[in-house]
Write a protein that holds these residues in place. Structure first.
Motif, mmCIF file in Angstrom:
data_model
loop_
_atom_site.group_PDB
_atom_site.id
_atom_site.type_symbol
_atom_site.label_atom_id
_atom_site.label_comp_id
_atom_site.label_asym_id
_atom_site.label_seq_id
_atom_site.Cartn_x
_atom_site.Cartn_y
_atom_site.Cartn_z
ATOM 1 N N SER A 145 0.938 -1.186 -0.031
ATOM 2 C CA SER A 145 0.069 0.078 -0.033
ATOM 3 C C SER A 145 0.745 1.428 0.070
ATOM 4 C CB SER A 145 -0.854 -0.050 1.017
ATOM 5 O OG SER A 145 -0.240 0.079 2.480
ATOM 6 N N VAL A 146 1.948 1.066 0.604
ATOM 7 C CA VAL A 146 2.832 2.400 0.554
ATOM 8 C C VAL A 146 3.340 2.436 -0.790
ATOM 9 C CG1 VAL A 146 5.042 3.143 1.439
ATOM 10 C CG2 VAL A 146 3.612 2.235 2.980
ATOM 11 N N ALA A 147 3.974 1.448 -1.313
ATOM 12 C CA ALA A 147 4.279 1.276 -2.968
ATOM 13 C C ALA A 147 3.132 1.963 -3.864
ATOM 14 C CB ALA A 147 4.937 0.290 -3.305
ATOM 15 N N GLU A 148 2.119 1.549 -3.682
ATOM 16 C CA GLU A 148 0.869 2.116 -4.289
ATOM 17 C C GLU A 148 0.853 3.628 -4.338
ATOM 18 O OE1 GLU A 148 -2.178 2.273 -7.011
ATOM 19 O OE2 GLU A 148 -0.700 0.765 -6.791
ATOM 20 N N ALA A 149 0.943 3.883 -3.007
ATOM 21 C CA ALA A 149 0.737 5.568 -2.848
ATOM 22 C C ALA A 149 1.826 6.419 -3.156
ATOM 23 C CB ALA A 149 0.791 5.856 -1.271
ATOM 24 N N ILE A 150 3.037 5.925 -3.302
ATOM 25 C CA ILE A 150 4.252 6.283 -3.830
ATOM 26 C C ILE A 150 4.060 6.468 -5.351
ATOM 27 C CG2 ILE A 150 6.609 6.268 -4.650
ATOM 28 C CD1 ILE A 150 7.009 5.229 -1.758
ATOM 29 N N ARG A 151 3.484 5.420 -6.175
ATOM 30 C CA ARG A 151 3.269 5.368 -7.219
ATOM 31 C C ARG A 151 2.201 6.341 -8.059
ATOM 32 N NH1 ARG A 151 0.098 3.233 -11.281
ATOM 33 N NH2 ARG A 151 -1.376 2.408 -9.642
ATOM 34 N N THR A 152 1.134 6.552 -7.051
ATOM 35 C CA THR A 152 0.094 7.703 -7.439
ATOM 36 C C THR A 152 0.469 8.901 -6.921
ATOM 37 O OG1 THR A 152 -0.979 6.970 -5.188
ATOM 38 C CG2 THR A 152 -1.587 5.939 -7.343
ATOM 39 N N ARG A 153 1.757 9.002 -6.695
ATOM 40 C CA ARG A 153 2.136 10.388 -5.932
ATOM 41 C C ARG A 153 1.341 11.040 -4.888
ATOM 42 N NH1 ARG A 153 3.775 13.754 -11.638
ATOM 43 N NH2 ARG A 153 5.064 12.140 -12.466
ATOM 44 N N ASP A 154 0.755 10.150 -4.088
ATOM 45 C CA ASP A 154 0.252 10.556 -2.680
ATOM 46 C C ASP A 154 1.164 10.400 -1.604
ATOM 47 O OD1 ASP A 154 -1.764 11.188 -0.823
ATOM 48 O OD2 ASP A 154 -3.010 9.396 -1.076
ATOM 49 N N TYR A 155 2.020 11.474 -1.748
ATOM 50 C CA TYR A 155 3.243 11.436 -0.695
ATOM 51 C C TYR A 155 2.872 11.648 0.867
ATOM 52 C CZ TYR A 155 5.476 12.010 -5.118
ATOM 53 O OH TYR A 155 5.936 11.980 -6.473
ATOM 54 N N GLY A 156 1.610 12.325 0.741
ATOM 55 C CA GLY A 156 1.114 12.807 2.168
ATOM 56 C C GLY A 156 0.620 11.491 2.986
ATOM 57 N N ARG A 157 0.165 10.331 1.985
ATOM 58 C CA ARG A 157 -0.441 9.428 2.799
ATOM 59 C C ARG A 157 0.871 8.152 2.785
ATOM 60 N NH1 ARG A 157 -2.829 5.354 -0.236
ATOM 61 N NH2 ARG A 157 -4.086 3.523 1.111
ATOM 62 N N ALA A 184 12.549 5.021 1.081
ATOM 63 C CA ALA A 184 11.763 5.382 -0.156
ATOM 64 C C ALA A 184 10.925 6.405 -0.145
ATOM 65 C CB ALA A 184 11.315 3.961 -0.602
ATOM 66 N N ALA A 185 10.160 6.300 0.892
ATOM 67 C CA ALA A 185 8.815 7.400 0.879
ATOM 68 C C ALA A 185 9.515 9.081 1.229
ATOM 69 C CB ALA A 185 8.251 6.847 2.260
ATOM 70 N N TRP A 186 10.380 9.081 1.874
ATOM 71 C CA TRP A 186 10.763 10.600 2.019
ATOM 72 C C TRP A 186 11.840 10.882 0.813
ATOM 73 C CZ3 TRP A 186 15.497 13.012 2.266
ATOM 74 C CH2 TRP A 186 16.762 11.914 2.600
ATOM 75 N N GLN A 187 12.400 10.020 0.104
ATOM 76 C CA GLN A 187 13.348 10.381 -0.894
ATOM 77 C C GLN A 187 12.720 10.595 -2.265
ATOM 78 O OE1 GLN A 187 16.455 7.624 -1.360
ATOM 79 N NE2 GLN A 187 17.605 8.264 0.627
ATOM 80 N N CYS A 188 11.372 10.323 -2.348
ATOM 81 C CA CYS A 188 10.591 10.307 -3.709
ATOM 82 C C CYS A 188 9.894 11.736 -3.781
ATOM 83 C CB CYS A 188 9.728 9.115 -3.930
ATOM 84 S SG CYS A 188 8.377 8.831 -2.563
ATOM 85 N N VAL A 189 9.953 12.145 -2.295
ATOM 86 C CA VAL A 189 8.921 13.564 -2.527
ATOM 87 C C VAL A 189 9.817 14.596 -3.068
ATOM 88 C CG1 VAL A 189 7.963 15.122 -1.209
ATOM 89 C CG2 VAL A 189 7.909 12.774 -0.334
ATOM 90 N N PRO A 190 9.041 15.192 -4.192
ATOM 91 C CA PRO A 190 9.841 16.495 -4.862
ATOM 92 C C PRO A 190 10.342 17.627 -3.933
ATOM 93 C CG PRO A 190 7.826 15.485 -6.150
ATOM 94 C CD PRO A 190 7.903 14.829 -4.955
ATOM 95 N N PRO A 191 11.345 18.023 -4.118
ATOM 96 C CA PRO A 191 11.697 19.341 -3.253
ATOM 97 C C PRO A 191 10.570 20.417 -3.142
ATOM 98 C CG PRO A 191 13.510 18.782 -4.702
ATOM 99 C CD PRO A 191 12.466 18.041 -5.190
ATOM 100 N N LYS A 192 9.707 20.745 -4.056
ATOM 101 C CA LYS A 192 8.596 21.644 -4.095
ATOM 102 C C LYS A 192 7.637 21.439 -3.281
ATOM 103 C CE LYS A 192 9.745 23.868 -8.570
ATOM 104 N NZ LYS A 192 9.052 24.114 -9.781
ATOM 105 N N GLN A 193 7.502 19.881 -3.151
ATOM 106 C CA GLN A 193 6.296 19.423 -2.220
ATOM 107 C C GLN A 193 6.700 19.086 -0.743
ATOM 108 O OE1 GLN A 193 3.910 16.318 -4.021
ATOM 109 N NE2 GLN A 193 4.124 17.335 -6.015
ATOM 110 N N ILE A 194 8.057 19.014 -0.545
ATOM 111 C CA ILE A 194 8.374 19.066 1.016
ATOM 112 C C ILE A 194 7.765 19.703 1.972
ATOM 113 C CG2 ILE A 194 10.452 19.042 2.281
ATOM 114 C CD1 ILE A 194 12.111 18.042 0.308
#
Length: 285
Positions: free
Chosen positions: A143-155, A171-181
């Motif tokens: 479910s975490v991988a699916e949220a990352i794939r759909t760019r639902d970083y807050g979840r 993997a979860a924190w490194q995939c967040v784009p800098p503008k969305q941090i």
């Protein structure tokens, strides 16, 4: 006899809670195999198993004085009041304190026990905070991988912190784009703030993404600064770890940067002399 009848591990597997035929619920540290604390479910002395020490003054050759059935026509003036006579074959029993089930919350900061005294809830937090991951029926790596794939970083980030697996959190924190941090840091539930700061404090020594890590620390403190200031006793350890790691990286990189700066200054000075001067010096050499 006294024994455990219900066991439950925390979501990260670091703690174990156990309850059963006793007035105590025990909390254990799994890695150290050590008892951390014993919680008392009830202090009602009328329940069997609550009183740890018996009054020796009430002991007689016939047993405990409080449990002896006296006849109505007893001549002993010191005898307790007579109880209604029932069938002599009936066994005298009292209600016992029991714990039927214990369970951890998904974030591991609270637990509940279903006992003969009712439902008891224990928590580390003084006040209840909403955590959206509590509504999830299943929080799994997929479910975490699916949220990352759909760019639902807050979840994805809170779910990874709930699982407490270093590779999944990384993997979860490194995939967040800098503008969305800033947005993800602001939406992070407070129960996971301490865990994320501790993880970043451990990552600062070895992570190649130092700039992104510093952005995360900055935005977390900007978004949750008042909360951290009011609870410094909770966040003192992760903040000290971050300070120590960042200072060590600064000293290590400072030496390399100083050396490179001198080399770049020398190269710039040589280039400013012009190609003819360089060729002349090379011919003289």
């Amino acid at each position: 006899g006294k024994c455990f009848r219900s066991l439950c591990f925390s979501a990260d597997g670091s703690s174990l809670i156990a309850g059963g035929n006793s007035k105590f619920v025990c909390l254990y540290d799994v890695s150290e195999r050590m008892l951390l604390r014993k919680f008392v479910l009830s202090s009602n002395a009328s329940l069997d198993g609550v009183r740890m020490q018996l009054n020796s003054g009430q002991r007689t050759d016939a047993g405990n004085l409080e449990e002896i059935i006296q006849d109505v026509d007893s001549d002993d003036p010191s005898a307790p009041p007579a109880r209604p006579l029932g069938r002599r074959s009936e066994r005298i029993t009292r209600l016992a304190i029991r714990c039927a089930c214990v369970r951890f919350s998904p974030d591991g900061r609270s637990w509940a026990a279903a006992s003969t005294e009712g439902l008891l809830i224990y928590a580390l937090d003084d006040e209840r905070r909403f955590d959206p991951t509590d509504l999830e029926l299943s929080t799994t790596p997929s479910s975490v991988a699916e949220a990352i794939r759909t760019r639902d970083y807050g979840r994805a980030l809170p779910m990874s912190l709930c699982l407490n697996e270093p590779s999944i959190i990384r993997a979860a924190w490194q995939c967040v784009p800098p503008k969305q941090i800033p947005l993800v840091a602001q939406s992070l539930p407070l129960p996971y703030l301490d865990r994320l700061l501790r993880f970043l404090g451990a990552e600062v020594d070895k992570s190649p993404h130092l700039h992104a890590l510093l952005l995360w620390v900055q935005q977390l403190l900007v978004a949750h600064g008042p909360h951290v200031r009011d609870r410094m006793h909770v966040y003192e350890v992760p903040l000290r770890a971050l300070y120590k790691g960042i200072r060590q990286r600064y000293e290590d990189m400072g030496k390399v940067c100083d050396s490179n700066q001198y080399s770049l200054t020398y190269i710039c000075d040589r280039l400013s002399e012009g190609p003819a001067d360089i060729d002349e010096q090379l011919s003289l050499a």
